[in-house]
Design an enzyme around this catalytic site. Structure first.
Site, PDB file in Angstrom:
ATOM      1  N   GLY A 100     -15.549  88.038 120.678  1.00  0.00           N
ATOM      2  CA  GLY A 100     -16.148  87.407 121.862  1.00  0.00           C
ATOM      3  C   GLY A 100     -17.661  87.418 121.786  1.00  0.00           C
ATOM      4  O   GLY A 100     -18.259  87.943 120.829  1.00  0.00           O
ATOM      5  N   ASP A 131      -9.043  91.274 118.302  1.00  0.00           N
ATOM      6  CA  ASP A 131      -9.169  90.088 119.149  1.00  0.00           C
ATOM      7  C   ASP A 131      -7.917  89.249 118.976  1.00  0.00           C
ATOM      8  O   ASP A 131      -7.335  89.228 117.887  1.00  0.00           O
ATOM      9  CB  ASP A 131     -10.424  89.264 118.776  1.00  0.00           C
ATOM     10  CG  ASP A 131     -10.972  88.472 119.953  1.00  0.00           C
ATOM     11  OD1 ASP A 131     -10.264  87.568 120.441  1.00  0.00           O
ATOM     12  OD2 ASP A 131     -12.098  88.755 120.396  1.00  0.00           O
ATOM     13  N   TYR A 184      -1.243 100.017 117.913  1.00  0.00           N
ATOM     14  CA  TYR A 184      -1.337 101.146 116.990  1.00  0.00           C
ATOM     15  C   TYR A 184      -2.556 100.937 116.099  1.00  0.00           C
ATOM     16  O   TYR A 184      -2.743  99.859 115.547  1.00  0.00           O
ATOM     17  CB  TYR A 184      -0.072 101.241 116.129  1.00  0.00           C
ATOM     18  CG  TYR A 184      -0.204 102.229 115.011  1.00  0.00           C
ATOM     19  CD1 TYR A 184      -0.049 103.600 115.258  1.00  0.00           C
ATOM     20  CD2 TYR A 184      -0.526 101.818 113.724  1.00  0.00           C
ATOM     21  CE1 TYR A 184      -0.199 104.527 114.241  1.00  0.00           C
ATOM     22  CE2 TYR A 184      -0.678 102.733 112.691  1.00  0.00           C
ATOM     23  CZ  TYR A 184      -0.509 104.093 112.961  1.00  0.00           C
ATOM     24  OH  TYR A 184      -0.673 104.998 111.944  1.00  0.00           O
ATOM     25  N   LYS A 187      -3.514  90.831 132.935  1.00  0.00           N
ATOM     26  CA  LYS A 187      -2.868  91.754 131.999  1.00  0.00           C
ATOM     27  C   LYS A 187      -3.884  92.511 131.153  1.00  0.00           C
ATOM     28  O   LYS A 187      -3.748  93.714 130.950  1.00  0.00           O
ATOM     29  CB  LYS A 187      -1.875  90.991 131.106  1.00  0.00           C
ATOM     30  CG  LYS A 187      -0.604  90.612 131.858  1.00  0.00           C
ATOM     31  CD  LYS A 187       0.291  89.705 131.055  1.00  0.00           C
ATOM     32  CE  LYS A 187       1.245  90.464 130.169  1.00  0.00           C
ATOM     33  NZ  LYS A 187       2.244  89.537 129.553  1.00  0.00           N
ATOM     34  N   GLY A 246      -4.942 104.879 126.604  1.00  0.00           N
ATOM     35  CA  GLY A 246      -3.936 105.709 125.931  1.00  0.00           C
ATOM     36  C   GLY A 246      -4.332 105.990 124.490  1.00  0.00           C
ATOM     37  O   GLY A 246      -4.187 107.106 123.988  1.00  0.00           O
ATOM     38  N   LYS A 274      -7.188 108.498 124.455  1.00  0.00           N
ATOM     39  CA  LYS A 274      -6.662 109.848 124.733  1.00  0.00           C
ATOM     40  C   LYS A 274      -5.990 110.421 123.492  1.00  0.00           C
ATOM     41  O   LYS A 274      -6.241 111.562 123.101  1.00  0.00           O
ATOM     42  CB  LYS A 274      -5.676 109.756 125.903  1.00  0.00           C
ATOM     43  CG  LYS A 274      -4.973 111.033 126.246  1.00  0.00           C
ATOM     44  CD  LYS A 274      -4.206 110.868 127.564  1.00  0.00           C
ATOM     45  CE  LYS A 274      -3.222 111.992 127.777  1.00  0.00           C
ATOM     46  NZ  LYS A 274      -1.857 111.621 127.376  1.00  0.00           N
ATOM     47  N   TYR A 306      -9.621  88.122 138.055  1.00  0.00           N
ATOM     48  CA  TYR A 306     -10.625  88.825 137.238  1.00  0.00           C
ATOM     49  C   TYR A 306     -11.164  90.034 137.998  1.00  0.00           C
ATOM     50  O   TYR A 306     -11.174  91.153 137.485  1.00  0.00           O
ATOM     51  CB  TYR A 306     -11.750  87.850 136.907  1.00  0.00           C
ATOM     52  CG  TYR A 306     -12.810  88.387 135.981  1.00  0.00           C
ATOM     53  CD1 TYR A 306     -12.516  88.717 134.661  1.00  0.00           C
ATOM     54  CD2 TYR A 306     -14.128  88.536 136.408  1.00  0.00           C
ATOM     55  CE1 TYR A 306     -13.504  89.185 133.803  1.00  0.00           C
ATOM     56  CE2 TYR A 306     -15.119  88.995 135.555  1.00  0.00           C
ATOM     57  CZ  TYR A 306     -14.807  89.313 134.248  1.00  0.00           C
ATOM     58  OH  TYR A 306     -15.776  89.775 133.400  1.00  0.00           O
ATOM     59  N   THR A 330     -24.898  87.503 131.615  1.00  0.00           N
ATOM     60  CA  THR A 330     -25.564  87.664 130.321  1.00  0.00           C
ATOM     61  C   THR A 330     -25.451  86.342 129.550  1.00  0.00           C
ATOM     62  O   THR A 330     -24.455  85.640 129.672  1.00  0.00           O
ATOM     63  CB  THR A 330     -24.905  88.816 129.543  1.00  0.00           C
ATOM     64  OG1 THR A 330     -24.983  89.993 130.339  1.00  0.00           O
ATOM     65  CG2 THR A 330     -25.586  89.072 128.216  1.00  0.00           C
TER      66      THR A 330
END
Ligand code: UDP
Length: 311
Positions: free
Chosen positions: A10, A31, A62, A91, A102, A105, A145, A175
Protein backbone atom coordinates in the site's frame (compact mmCIF):
# COMPACT_ATOMS: atom_id res chain seq x y z
CA UNK A 1 14.84 -6.45 14.01
CA UNK A 2 12.64 -8.68 11.87
CA UNK A 3 9.18 -7.15 11.40
CA UNK A 4 5.98 -8.11 9.61
CA UNK A 5 4.17 -5.30 7.79
CA UNK A 6 0.62 -6.02 6.61
CA UNK A 7 -0.47 -3.88 3.67
CA UNK A 8 3.18 -3.65 2.59
CA UNK A 9 2.21 -2.89 -1.03
CA UNK A 10 0.00 0.00 0.00
CA UNK A 11 0.86 3.67 -0.04
CA UNK A 12 1.96 3.91 3.60
CA UNK A 13 2.97 0.26 4.00
CA UNK A 14 5.47 0.45 1.16
CA UNK A 15 7.09 3.67 2.44
CA UNK A 16 7.28 2.15 5.92
CA UNK A 17 8.89 -0.98 4.48
CA UNK A 18 11.51 1.20 2.79
CA UNK A 19 12.14 2.94 6.10
CA UNK A 20 12.74 -0.28 8.06
CA UNK A 21 15.00 -1.64 5.31
CA UNK A 22 16.99 1.59 5.20
CA UNK A 23 17.78 1.22 8.90
CA UNK A 24 19.09 -2.30 8.37
CA UNK A 25 16.06 -4.30 9.57
CA UNK A 26 14.42 -7.31 7.94
CA UNK A 27 10.87 -6.98 6.64
CA UNK A 28 8.29 -9.62 5.81
CA UNK A 29 5.67 -7.85 3.70
CA UNK A 30 2.08 -9.10 3.42
CA UNK A 31 -0.56 -7.87 1.00
CA UNK A 32 -3.54 -9.30 -0.89
CA UNK A 33 -3.59 -6.42 -3.42
CA UNK A 34 -7.26 -5.45 -2.87
CA UNK A 35 -6.06 -1.86 -2.84
CA UNK A 36 -2.29 -2.40 -2.67
CA UNK A 37 -0.20 -2.04 -5.80
CA UNK A 38 2.64 -4.45 -6.75
CA UNK A 39 4.44 -1.48 -8.36
CA UNK A 40 4.95 0.02 -4.89
CA UNK A 41 7.26 -2.83 -3.87
CA UNK A 42 8.64 -3.79 -7.30
CA UNK A 43 11.95 -2.09 -6.40
CA UNK A 44 12.31 -4.41 -3.37
CA UNK A 45 12.03 -7.73 -5.19
CA UNK A 46 15.34 -9.52 -4.74
CA UNK A 47 16.32 -7.34 -1.75
CA UNK A 48 18.14 -9.68 0.65
CA UNK A 49 16.32 -8.40 3.76
CA UNK A 50 12.81 -8.32 2.21
CA UNK A 51 10.39 -11.23 1.84
CA UNK A 52 6.94 -10.88 0.35
CA UNK A 53 3.89 -13.09 0.97
CA UNK A 54 0.64 -12.55 -0.92
CA UNK A 55 -1.94 -13.23 1.76
CA UNK A 56 -5.13 -11.87 3.32
CA UNK A 57 -4.46 -11.09 7.01
CA UNK A 58 -8.19 -11.45 7.70
CA UNK A 59 -7.71 -15.22 7.32
CA UNK A 60 -5.50 -17.50 9.45
CA UNK A 61 -1.92 -16.37 9.10
CA UNK A 62 1.25 -18.36 9.66
CA UNK A 63 4.66 -16.71 9.49
CA UNK A 64 7.79 -18.78 10.05
CA UNK A 65 10.75 -17.60 12.09
CA UNK A 66 11.08 -14.99 14.81
CA UNK A 67 9.40 -11.57 14.70
CA UNK A 68 10.20 -8.51 16.78
CA UNK A 69 7.36 -6.40 15.42
CA UNK A 70 3.98 -6.79 13.73
CA UNK A 71 2.76 -3.60 12.05
CA UNK A 72 -0.85 -3.81 10.88
CA UNK A 73 -1.29 -1.40 7.95
CA UNK A 74 -3.59 -3.48 5.74
CA UNK A 75 -6.94 -1.83 5.01
CA UNK A 76 -8.76 -0.01 2.27
CA UNK A 77 -8.29 3.59 3.42
CA UNK A 78 -9.92 5.85 0.85
CA UNK A 79 -13.66 6.53 1.17
CA UNK A 80 -14.30 5.22 -2.35
CA UNK A 81 -12.41 2.03 -1.52
CA UNK A 82 -14.19 1.23 1.69
CA UNK A 83 -17.51 1.98 0.03
CA UNK A 84 -16.61 -0.53 -2.67
CA UNK A 85 -15.26 -3.10 -0.18
CA UNK A 86 -17.34 -2.53 2.96
CA UNK A 87 -17.14 -6.09 4.28
CA UNK A 88 -13.44 -6.57 3.54
CA UNK A 89 -12.84 -3.25 5.33
CA UNK A 90 -14.73 -4.42 8.42
CA UNK A 91 -12.97 -7.78 8.32
CA UNK A 92 -9.43 -6.44 8.04
CA UNK A 93 -10.01 -4.00 10.91
CA UNK A 94 -11.62 -6.68 13.08
CA UNK A 95 -10.48 -10.20 12.08
CA UNK A 96 -7.24 -8.92 10.55
CA UNK A 97 -6.34 -7.04 13.72
CA UNK A 98 -7.18 -10.11 15.82
CA UNK A 99 -4.95 -12.33 13.66
CA UNK A 100 -2.11 -9.80 13.69
CA UNK A 101 -2.36 -9.44 17.47
CA UNK A 102 -2.41 -13.22 17.89
CA UNK A 103 0.73 -13.45 15.79
CA UNK A 104 2.45 -10.72 17.82
CA UNK A 105 1.53 -12.50 21.05
CA UNK A 106 2.78 -15.88 19.80
CA UNK A 107 6.09 -14.38 18.64
CA UNK A 108 6.59 -12.08 21.64
CA UNK A 109 6.64 -9.19 19.15
CA UNK A 110 5.65 -5.56 19.55
CA UNK A 111 2.31 -4.81 17.87
CA UNK A 112 1.62 -1.58 16.01
CA UNK A 113 -1.86 -0.59 14.84
CA UNK A 114 -2.42 1.87 12.00
CA UNK A 115 -5.53 3.64 13.25
CA UNK A 116 -7.00 6.83 11.90
CA UNK A 117 -8.33 10.29 12.55
CA UNK A 118 -11.65 8.78 11.38
CA UNK A 119 -12.08 7.46 14.94
CA UNK A 120 -12.98 11.10 15.75
CA UNK A 121 -15.73 11.04 13.10
CA UNK A 122 -17.22 14.46 12.33
CA UNK A 123 -15.52 16.03 15.34
CA UNK A 124 -17.20 18.33 17.83
CA UNK A 125 -13.85 19.18 19.43
CA UNK A 126 -11.29 21.04 17.34
CA UNK A 127 -8.37 20.43 16.98
CA UNK A 128 -8.58 16.78 18.02
CA UNK A 129 -6.52 15.59 21.01
CA UNK A 130 -6.19 11.84 21.64
CA UNK A 131 -8.45 12.21 24.69
CA UNK A 132 -11.44 13.09 22.46
CA UNK A 133 -13.80 10.10 22.03
CA UNK A 134 -15.23 11.18 18.72
CA UNK A 135 -18.55 11.65 16.95
CA UNK A 136 -19.03 8.66 14.65
CA UNK A 137 -22.16 7.47 12.85
CA UNK A 138 -21.90 3.68 13.20
CA UNK A 139 -24.39 2.88 10.41
CA UNK A 140 -23.42 5.49 7.80
CA UNK A 141 -21.32 4.66 4.74
CA UNK A 142 -18.07 5.55 6.54
CA UNK A 143 -19.04 3.44 9.57
CA UNK A 144 -17.42 0.32 8.05
CA UNK A 145 -14.01 1.97 8.29
CA UNK A 146 -14.50 4.10 11.39
CA UNK A 147 -16.02 1.37 13.53
CA UNK A 148 -13.55 -1.28 12.32
CA UNK A 149 -10.69 0.97 13.39
CA UNK A 150 -12.39 1.75 16.71
CA UNK A 151 -12.83 -2.00 17.28
CA UNK A 152 -9.18 -2.48 16.30
CA UNK A 153 -8.10 0.04 18.94
CA UNK A 154 -10.25 -1.70 21.57
CA UNK A 155 -8.81 -5.10 20.61
CA UNK A 156 -5.26 -3.74 20.75
CA UNK A 157 -5.79 -2.33 24.25
CA UNK A 158 -7.40 -5.63 25.33
CA UNK A 159 -4.31 -7.60 24.21
CA UNK A 160 -2.14 -5.03 25.94
CA UNK A 161 -4.06 -5.32 29.21
CA UNK A 162 -5.01 -9.00 29.21
CA UNK A 163 -1.92 -10.51 27.54
CA UNK A 164 0.71 -7.83 28.28
CA UNK A 165 1.49 -7.46 24.57
CA UNK A 166 3.68 -4.40 23.95
CA UNK A 167 1.41 -2.29 21.72
CA UNK A 168 1.27 1.02 19.87
CA UNK A 169 -1.65 2.82 18.23
CA UNK A 170 -1.11 5.60 15.72
CA UNK A 171 -4.01 7.77 14.59
CA UNK A 172 -3.02 8.78 11.08
CA UNK A 173 -4.39 12.02 9.67
CA UNK A 174 -4.69 12.76 5.92
CA UNK A 175 -1.39 11.82 4.31
CA UNK A 176 -0.31 12.34 0.70
CA UNK A 177 2.68 11.84 -1.55
CA UNK A 178 4.24 9.57 -4.17
CA UNK A 179 2.71 6.07 -4.57
CA UNK A 180 -0.87 7.18 -4.02
CA UNK A 181 -2.88 5.65 -6.84
CA UNK A 182 -3.98 8.16 -9.50
CA UNK A 183 -7.58 7.04 -8.98
CA UNK A 184 -7.33 6.55 -5.24
CA UNK A 185 -10.20 9.01 -4.82
CA UNK A 186 -8.53 11.11 -2.13
CA UNK A 187 -8.57 14.83 -2.54
CA UNK A 188 -4.86 15.45 -3.11
CA UNK A 189 -4.46 12.76 -5.77
CA UNK A 190 -7.79 13.65 -7.43
CA UNK A 191 -6.92 17.35 -7.71
CA UNK A 192 -3.40 16.77 -9.01
CA UNK A 193 -4.49 14.20 -11.60
CA UNK A 194 -7.42 16.38 -12.70
CA UNK A 195 -5.19 19.46 -12.98
CA UNK A 196 -2.53 17.60 -14.98
CA UNK A 197 -5.15 16.20 -17.34
CA UNK A 198 -6.93 19.53 -17.80
CA UNK A 199 -10.13 18.16 -16.23
CA UNK A 200 -12.25 20.20 -13.80
CA UNK A 201 -11.21 19.86 -10.13
CA UNK A 202 -14.10 18.19 -8.30
CA UNK A 203 -14.88 20.09 -5.08
CA UNK A 204 -17.35 18.26 -2.86
CA UNK A 205 -19.78 20.62 -1.15
CA UNK A 206 -18.64 24.25 -1.23
CA UNK A 207 -15.03 23.30 -0.47
CA UNK A 208 -15.08 25.03 2.92
CA UNK A 209 -14.47 21.78 4.84
CA UNK A 210 -10.94 21.54 6.22
CA UNK A 211 -8.23 18.91 6.35
CA UNK A 212 -4.61 19.00 7.54
CA UNK A 213 -2.34 17.29 5.05
CA UNK A 214 0.84 15.49 6.04
CA UNK A 215 3.57 14.64 3.56
CA UNK A 216 4.30 10.91 3.54
CA UNK A 217 7.97 11.22 4.63
CA UNK A 218 6.89 13.15 7.75
CA UNK A 219 4.14 10.64 8.50
CA UNK A 220 6.48 7.66 8.15
CA UNK A 221 9.11 9.31 10.37
CA UNK A 222 6.49 9.85 13.10
CA UNK A 223 5.26 6.26 12.77
CA UNK A 224 8.79 4.87 12.93
CA UNK A 225 9.62 6.90 16.05
CA UNK A 226 6.35 5.85 17.68
CA UNK A 227 7.14 2.19 16.98
CA UNK A 228 10.64 2.52 18.43
CA UNK A 229 10.11 4.93 21.31
CA UNK A 230 6.39 5.34 22.01
CA UNK A 231 3.98 3.91 24.53
CA UNK A 232 0.63 2.08 24.39
CA UNK A 233 -1.63 5.13 24.40
CA UNK A 234 -3.02 6.25 21.00
CA UNK A 235 -0.91 8.94 19.35
CA UNK A 236 -1.93 11.39 16.64
CA UNK A 237 0.57 11.67 13.81
CA UNK A 238 -0.37 14.30 11.26
CA UNK A 239 0.34 17.83 10.14
CA UNK A 240 -1.33 20.51 12.27
CA UNK A 241 -1.57 23.06 9.44
CA UNK A 242 -5.20 23.24 8.37
CA UNK A 243 -6.47 24.16 4.90
CA UNK A 244 -9.89 24.28 3.30
CA UNK A 245 -10.39 21.96 0.36
CA UNK A 246 -10.83 25.06 -1.78
CA UNK A 247 -7.42 26.40 -0.70
CA UNK A 248 -5.90 23.06 -1.65
CA UNK A 249 -7.50 23.30 -5.10
CA UNK A 250 -6.00 26.75 -5.59
CA UNK A 251 -2.53 25.59 -4.55
CA UNK A 252 -2.72 22.62 -6.95
CA UNK A 253 -3.82 24.88 -9.82
CA UNK A 254 -1.00 27.31 -9.12
CA UNK A 255 1.74 24.68 -8.80
CA UNK A 256 0.68 22.69 -11.86
CA UNK A 257 0.07 25.85 -13.91
CA UNK A 258 -3.20 24.22 -14.99
CA UNK A 259 -6.17 26.19 -16.26
CA UNK A 260 -8.69 23.56 -15.09
CA UNK A 261 -12.00 24.90 -13.81
CA UNK A 262 -13.65 24.01 -10.48
CA UNK A 263 -16.67 21.67 -10.53
CA UNK A 264 -18.81 21.60 -7.40
CA UNK A 265 -20.29 18.17 -6.53
CA UNK A 266 -22.48 16.88 -3.72
CA UNK A 267 -20.81 16.51 -0.34
CA UNK A 268 -20.53 12.78 0.57
CA UNK A 269 -22.62 11.62 3.53
CA UNK A 270 -21.00 12.16 6.96
CA UNK A 271 -18.00 13.96 5.42
CA UNK A 272 -16.21 15.57 8.41
CA UNK A 273 -16.44 19.38 8.31
CA UNK A 274 -13.12 20.00 10.03
CA UNK A 275 -10.03 17.99 10.89
CA UNK A 276 -6.76 18.97 12.51
CA UNK A 277 -4.57 16.94 14.87
CA UNK A 278 -3.39 18.14 18.25
CA UNK A 279 0.16 16.73 18.10
CA UNK A 280 1.30 17.76 21.57
CA UNK A 281 1.77 14.11 22.58
CA UNK A 282 3.93 13.21 19.56
CA UNK A 283 5.98 16.40 19.95
CA UNK A 284 6.66 15.75 23.63
CA UNK A 285 7.13 11.99 23.60
CA UNK A 286 8.90 11.57 20.25
CA UNK A 287 10.40 14.98 19.53
CA UNK A 288 8.56 14.69 16.21
CA UNK A 289 7.17 17.48 14.10
CA UNK A 290 6.32 17.61 10.40
CA UNK A 291 9.01 19.29 8.29
CA UNK A 292 7.48 19.49 4.81
CA UNK A 293 5.17 22.43 4.01
CA UNK A 294 2.09 21.73 1.90
CA UNK A 295 3.42 23.55 -1.17
CA UNK A 296 6.69 21.58 -1.11
CA UNK A 297 4.95 18.26 -0.61
CA UNK A 298 2.34 18.96 -3.26
CA UNK A 299 5.16 19.99 -5.64
CA UNK A 300 6.93 16.64 -5.11
CA UNK A 301 3.64 14.77 -5.53
CA UNK A 302 2.91 16.60 -8.78
CA UNK A 303 6.30 15.44 -10.11
CA UNK A 304 5.44 11.86 -9.17
CA UNK A 305 2.06 11.97 -10.92
CA UNK A 306 3.56 13.59 -14.02
CA UNK A 307 5.80 10.51 -14.30
CA UNK A 308 3.00 8.03 -13.65
CA UNK A 309 0.60 9.64 -16.11
CA UNK A 310 3.26 9.81 -18.82
CA UNK A 311 4.20 6.14 -18.30
N1 UDP B 1 -12.89 15.95 -1.66
C1 UDP B 1 -13.21 16.84 -2.68
N2 UDP B 1 -12.99 16.46 -3.98
C2 UDP B 1 -12.47 15.25 -4.30
C3 UDP B 1 -12.15 14.34 -3.27
C4 UDP B 1 -12.38 14.72 -1.96
O1 UDP B 1 -13.68 17.96 -2.44
O2 UDP B 1 -12.30 14.99 -5.51
C5 UDP B 1 -13.10 16.38 -0.27
C6 UDP B 1 -13.89 15.39 0.58
O3 UDP B 1 -15.28 15.66 0.50
C7 UDP B 1 -13.33 15.68 1.95
C8 UDP B 1 -11.88 16.10 1.70
O4 UDP B 1 -11.83 16.47 0.32
O5 UDP B 1 -14.00 16.76 2.57
C9 UDP B 1 -10.89 14.99 1.93
O6 UDP B 1 -11.35 13.85 1.28
P1 UDP B 1 -10.49 12.52 1.18
O7 UDP B 1 -11.30 11.52 0.45
O8 UDP B 1 -9.14 12.84 0.65
O9 UDP B 1 -10.24 12.02 2.68
P2 UDP B 1 -11.12 12.06 4.03
O10 UDP B 1 -10.41 13.03 4.87
O11 UDP B 1 -12.52 12.51 3.73
O12 UDP B 1 -11.06 10.67 4.50
Amino acid sequence: MRVLITGAAGFLGSHLTDRFLRDGHQVVGLDNFITGNPENIAHLMGHERFEFVQHNISTYTYVSGPLDGVLHFASPASPIDYLEHPIATLKVGALGTHNALGLAKAKGARFFLASTSEVYGDPLVHPQPESYWGNVNPIGPRGVYDEAKRFAEAMTMAYHRAHSVDTRIVRIFNTYGPRMRPHDGRVVSNFIVQALQGEPLTLYGDGSQTRSFCYVDDEVEGIYRLFMHGDAQPTNIGNPHEFTVRQLAEIVLELTGSSSSLAFKALPEDDPKVRRPDITRARTMLGWEPQVALRDGVGRTIEYFRGVLKG
